[in-house]
Design a protein around this motif. Structure first.
Motif, PDB file in Angstrom:
ATOM      1  N   ARG A  68       0.777  -1.406  -0.107  1.00 42.90           N
ATOM      2  CA  ARG A  68      -0.024  -0.076   0.061  1.00 42.90           C
ATOM      3  C   ARG A  68       0.748   1.135   0.162  1.00 42.90           C
ATOM      4  O   ARG A  68       0.339   2.452   0.205  1.00 42.90           O
ATOM      5  N   THR A  69       2.119   0.979   0.013  1.00 40.09           N
ATOM      6  CA  THR A  69       2.972   2.276   0.272  1.00 40.09           C
ATOM      7  C   THR A  69       4.098   2.544  -1.071  1.00 40.09           C
ATOM      8  O   THR A  69       4.349   1.802  -1.653  1.00 40.09           O
ATOM      9  N   SER A  70       3.764   4.044  -1.065  1.00 40.42           N
ATOM     10  CA  SER A  70       5.036   4.447  -2.242  1.00 40.42           C
ATOM     11  C   SER A  70       5.511   5.803  -1.729  1.00 40.42           C
ATOM     12  O   SER A  70       4.968   6.649  -1.211  1.00 40.42           O
ATOM     13  N   ILE A  71       6.846   5.688  -1.528  1.00 37.56           N
ATOM     14  CA  ILE A  71       7.534   7.047  -1.307  1.00 37.56           C
ATOM     15  C   ILE A  71       8.428   7.484  -2.484  1.00 37.56           C
ATOM     16  O   ILE A  71       9.124   6.536  -3.178  1.00 37.56           O
ATOM     17  N   SER A  72       8.138   8.842  -2.777  1.00 36.31           N
ATOM     18  CA  SER A  72       8.913   9.206  -3.980  1.00 36.31           C
ATOM     19  C   SER A  72       9.613  10.549  -3.675  1.00 36.31           C
ATOM     20  O   SER A  72       9.538  11.124  -2.597  1.00 36.31           O
ATOM     21  N   ARG A  73      10.354  11.173  -4.537  1.00 37.70           N
ATOM     22  CA  ARG A  73      10.935  12.343  -4.294  1.00 37.70           C
ATOM     23  C   ARG A  73      10.897  13.456  -5.552  1.00 37.70           C
ATOM     24  O   ARG A  73      10.811  12.914  -6.699  1.00 37.70           O
ATOM     25  N   ASP A  74      11.034  14.844  -5.208  1.00 35.06           N
ATOM     26  CA  ASP A  74      11.275  15.629  -6.314  1.00 35.06           C
ATOM     27  C   ASP A  74      12.408  16.584  -5.973  1.00 35.06           C
ATOM     28  O   ASP A  74      12.459  17.314  -4.900  1.00 35.06           O
ATOM     29  N   ASN A  78      13.110  19.663  -3.602  1.00 31.93           N
ATOM     30  CA  ASN A  78      13.672  19.058  -2.460  1.00 31.93           C
ATOM     31  C   ASN A  78      12.439  18.550  -1.492  1.00 31.93           C
ATOM     32  O   ASN A  78      12.620  18.761  -0.156  1.00 31.93           O
ATOM     33  N   GLN A  79      11.607  17.695  -2.064  1.00 32.62           N
ATOM     34  CA  GLN A  79      10.504  16.997  -1.197  1.00 32.62           C
ATOM     35  C   GLN A  79      10.524  15.738  -1.394  1.00 32.62           C
ATOM     36  O   GLN A  79      11.049  15.025  -2.208  1.00 32.62           O
ATOM     37  N   ILE A  80      10.198  15.263  -0.468  1.00 36.57           N
ATOM     38  CA  ILE A  80       9.735  13.765  -0.154  1.00 36.57           C
ATOM     39  C   ILE A  80       8.384  13.489  -0.200  1.00 36.57           C
ATOM     40  O   ILE A  80       7.455  14.342   0.764  1.00 36.57           O
ATOM     41  N   THR A  81       7.781  12.668  -0.861  1.00 37.71           N
ATOM     42  CA  THR A  81       6.401  12.245  -0.717  1.00 37.71           C
ATOM     43  C   THR A  81       5.837  11.029  -0.409  1.00 37.71           C
ATOM     44  O   THR A  81       6.542  10.052  -0.758  1.00 37.71           O
ATOM     45  N   LEU A  82       4.981  10.704   0.653  1.00 30.32           N
ATOM     46  CA  LEU A  82       4.217   9.538   1.067  1.00 30.32           C
ATOM     47  C   LEU A  82       3.158   9.416   0.390  1.00 30.32           C
ATOM     48  O   LEU A  82       2.171  10.250   0.689  1.00 30.32           O
ATOM     49  N   GLN A  83       2.680   8.088  -0.138  1.00 30.19           N
ATOM     50  CA  GLN A  83       1.479   7.810  -0.612  1.00 30.19           C
ATOM     51  C   GLN A  83       1.125   6.525   0.165  1.00 30.19           C
ATOM     52  O   GLN A  83       1.763   5.503   0.154  1.00 30.19           O
ATOM     53  N   LEU A  84      -0.085   6.428   0.850  1.00 28.01           N
ATOM     54  CA  LEU A  84      -0.478   5.260   1.347  1.00 28.01           C
ATOM     55  C   LEU A  84      -2.209   4.959   0.911  1.00 28.01           C
ATOM     56  O   LEU A  84      -2.837   5.712   1.146  1.00 28.01           O
TER      57      LEU A  84
END
Length: 127
Positions: A68-74, A78-84
């Motif tokens: 269910r998890t995805s972690i990505s970056r821009d 300079n950002q980190i994103t969490l999707q659950l």
């Protein structure tokens, strides 16, 4: 000094997707030996590590949440994103973005186990 700031909606409906952003200042997310983690603390419980994305963009997730998890970056922001995805009330927690330098911290006991951490953001899953 590295500073982290979480942002995102405080209320998510069951079955929907939780999306949080961590904005980092004071360091490049693609530099050094940094591991950028998402952790959470459900009410009345201890810290739970969710996953990380490292300086090379490599990700690793808690096995019980991996589907269910995805972690990505821009890197431009300079950002980190969490999707659950497919959240349930059991996903209600304070969510933190944290930093470790050169080590992996899969079983944190306290926020001080990390080199830096944000103030946390409360996410409630409820209809």
């Amino acid at each position: 000094q590295v500073q982290l700031q979480e942002s995102g909606p405080g209320l998510v409906k069951p079955s929907q997707t939780l999306s949080l952003t961590c904005t980092v200042s004071g360091a490049s997310i693609a530099a050094g030996q940094y591991y950028w983690n998402w952790i959470r603390q459900p009410p009345g419980k201890g810290l739970e590590w969710i996953g990380y994305i490292n300086y090379n963009g490599i990700t690793y997730y808690r096995p019980t949440l991996e589907s269910r998890t995805s972690i990505s970056r821009d890197t431009s922001k300079n950002q980190i994103t969490l999707q659950l995805t497919s959240v349930t009330p059991e996903d209600t927690a304070v969510y933190y973005c944290t930093l470790t330098n050169g080590i992996v911290m899969l079983f944190p006991k306290s926020l001080s186990d990390f080199a830096s951490w944000g103030q946390g953001t409360q996410v409630t899953v409820s209809s």
